[in-house]
Design a protein around this motif. Structure first.
Motif, PDB file in Angstrom:
ATOM      1  N   GLU A 169       0.800  -1.231   0.000  1.00  0.00           N
ATOM      2  CA  GLU A 169       0.000   0.000   0.000  1.00  0.00           C
ATOM      3  C   GLU A 169       0.830   1.277   0.000  1.00  0.00           C
ATOM      4  O   GLU A 169       0.328   2.348  -0.335  1.00  0.00           O
ATOM      5  CB  GLU A 169      -0.951   0.001   1.207  1.00  0.00           C
ATOM      6  CG  GLU A 169      -1.898  -1.188   1.240  1.00  0.00           C
ATOM      7  CD  GLU A 169      -2.871  -1.202   0.058  1.00  0.00           C
ATOM      8  OE1 GLU A 169      -3.232  -0.113  -0.433  1.00  0.00           O
ATOM      9  OE2 GLU A 169      -3.243  -2.307  -0.375  1.00  0.00           O
ATOM     10  N   GLN A 170       2.084   1.200   0.458  1.00  0.00           N
ATOM     11  CA  GLN A 170       2.989   2.341   0.495  1.00  0.00           C
ATOM     12  C   GLN A 170       2.331   3.585   1.121  1.00  0.00           C
ATOM     13  O   GLN A 170       2.272   4.648   0.494  1.00  0.00           O
ATOM     14  CB  GLN A 170       3.507   2.659  -0.903  1.00  0.00           C
ATOM     15  CG  GLN A 170       4.221   1.483  -1.526  1.00  0.00           C
ATOM     16  CD  GLN A 170       4.719   1.762  -2.930  1.00  0.00           C
ATOM     17  OE1 GLN A 170       4.963   2.895  -3.307  1.00  0.00           O
ATOM     18  NE2 GLN A 170       4.876   0.704  -3.701  1.00  0.00           N
ATOM     19  N   PRO A 171       1.847   3.461   2.343  1.00  0.00           N
ATOM     20  CA  PRO A 171       1.216   4.619   2.992  1.00  0.00           C
ATOM     21  C   PRO A 171       2.254   5.683   3.329  1.00  0.00           C
ATOM     22  O   PRO A 171       3.452   5.409   3.399  1.00  0.00           O
ATOM     23  CB  PRO A 171       0.629   4.010   4.268  1.00  0.00           C
ATOM     24  CG  PRO A 171       1.588   2.898   4.594  1.00  0.00           C
ATOM     25  CD  PRO A 171       1.986   2.322   3.246  1.00  0.00           C
ATOM     26  N   ASP A 172       1.794   6.903   3.560  1.00  0.00           N
ATOM     27  CA  ASP A 172       2.698   7.967   3.991  1.00  0.00           C
ATOM     28  C   ASP A 172       3.172   7.734   5.421  1.00  0.00           C
ATOM     29  O   ASP A 172       4.280   8.122   5.784  1.00  0.00           O
ATOM     30  CB  ASP A 172       2.001   9.332   3.914  1.00  0.00           C
ATOM     31  CG  ASP A 172       1.720   9.756   2.479  1.00  0.00           C
ATOM     32  OD1 ASP A 172       2.472   9.335   1.574  1.00  0.00           O
ATOM     33  OD2 ASP A 172       0.751  10.494   2.268  1.00  0.00           O
ATOM     34  N   LEU A 173       2.319   7.132   6.235  1.00  0.00           N
ATOM     35  CA  LEU A 173       2.626   6.910   7.651  1.00  0.00           C
ATOM     36  C   LEU A 173       2.036   5.582   8.075  1.00  0.00           C
ATOM     37  O   LEU A 173       0.909   5.253   7.695  1.00  0.00           O
ATOM     38  CB  LEU A 173       2.017   8.036   8.505  1.00  0.00           C
ATOM     39  CG  LEU A 173       2.135   7.898  10.019  1.00  0.00           C
ATOM     40  CD1 LEU A 173       3.580   8.057  10.458  1.00  0.00           C
ATOM     41  CD2 LEU A 173       1.260   8.937  10.710  1.00  0.00           C
ATOM     42  N   CYS A 174       2.782   4.836   8.831  1.00  0.00           N
ATOM     43  CA  CYS A 174       2.299   3.563   9.370  1.00  0.00           C
ATOM     44  C   CYS A 174       2.776   3.455  10.811  1.00  0.00           C
ATOM     45  O   CYS A 174       3.963   3.632  11.083  1.00  0.00           O
ATOM     46  CB  CYS A 174       2.847   2.396   8.540  1.00  0.00           C
ATOM     47  SG  CYS A 174       2.356   0.769   9.156  1.00  0.00           S
ATOM     48  N   VAL A 175       1.875   3.221  11.733  1.00  0.00           N
ATOM     49  CA  VAL A 175       2.204   3.029  13.143  1.00  0.00           C
ATOM     50  C   VAL A 175       2.037   1.550  13.457  1.00  0.00           C
ATOM     51  O   VAL A 175       0.989   0.973  13.181  1.00  0.00           O
ATOM     52  CB  VAL A 175       1.298   3.873  14.059  1.00  0.00           C
ATOM     53  CG1 VAL A 175       1.595   3.582  15.518  1.00  0.00           C
ATOM     54  CG2 VAL A 175       1.458   5.355  13.750  1.00  0.00           C
ATOM     55  N   ILE A 176       3.069   0.967  14.005  1.00  0.00           N
ATOM     56  CA  ILE A 176       3.043  -0.445  14.392  1.00  0.00           C
ATOM     57  C   ILE A 176       3.184  -0.492  15.907  1.00  0.00           C
ATOM     58  O   ILE A 176       4.188  -0.030  16.447  1.00  0.00           O
ATOM     59  CB  ILE A 176       4.196  -1.223  13.718  1.00  0.00           C
ATOM     60  CG1 ILE A 176       4.123  -1.059  12.199  1.00  0.00           C
ATOM     61  CG2 ILE A 176       4.156  -2.689  14.144  1.00  0.00           C
ATOM     62  CD1 ILE A 176       5.370  -1.537  11.469  1.00  0.00           C
TER      63      ILE A 176
END
Ligand SMILES: [Zn+2]
Length: 137
Positions: A9-16
């Protein structure tokens, strides 16, 4: 799941969020053998995320920030002890100094300000946090 999601998906931001580390801290104690193993598992998970980014040719696009939301001691983190309030804060990626140890104090509310800076987003005036400029190129 995050590794596959980022690559696809190549999101701008990802929180794990790895909530199991806190749960194990409460159950077995901070710095116990199970706690340290949970941290090692988290480290391996981060490795899988980085490998997925490498595999998708996306590593240079993303900054990676690894932090805890709090520390702990014994089986708690609510006493306000230094161990409760001290966290790791590690940042790497484009726009970030390499092989640099941050010399200035970092507050947890600087995280959002730093992320906004890296995403070239304006910082709301009501935020107390500042980008951790000492970590940035
Ligand atoms: Zn907790």
């Amino acid at each position: 799941m995050a590794a596959a999601y980022l690559a696809a998906e190549q999101p701008d931001l990802c929180v794990i969020y790895m909530g199991n580390i806190d749960e194990i801290g409460h159950r077995d104690g901070w710095m116990s053998a199970p706690y340290r193993e949970a941290i090692a598992q988290g480290d391996r998970a981060i490795g899988r995320v980085l490998a997925a980014l490498d595999g998708a040719g996306l590593r240079a696009r993303y900054a990676l920030l690894v932090q805890a939301d709090h520390g702990g001691h014994e089986r708690d983190h609510s006493a306000g002890a230094p161990e409760d309030l001290t966290i790791p804060w590690v940042l790497s990626g484009p726009g970030v100094k390499r092989n640099h140890r941050i010399q200035t104090p970092v507050m947890i509310y600087d995280t959002a300000a730093t992320i906004a800076h890296l995403l070239d987003l304006p910082r709301p005036a009501v935020w107390d946090g500042q980008p951790v400029y000492d970590a940035l190129d």
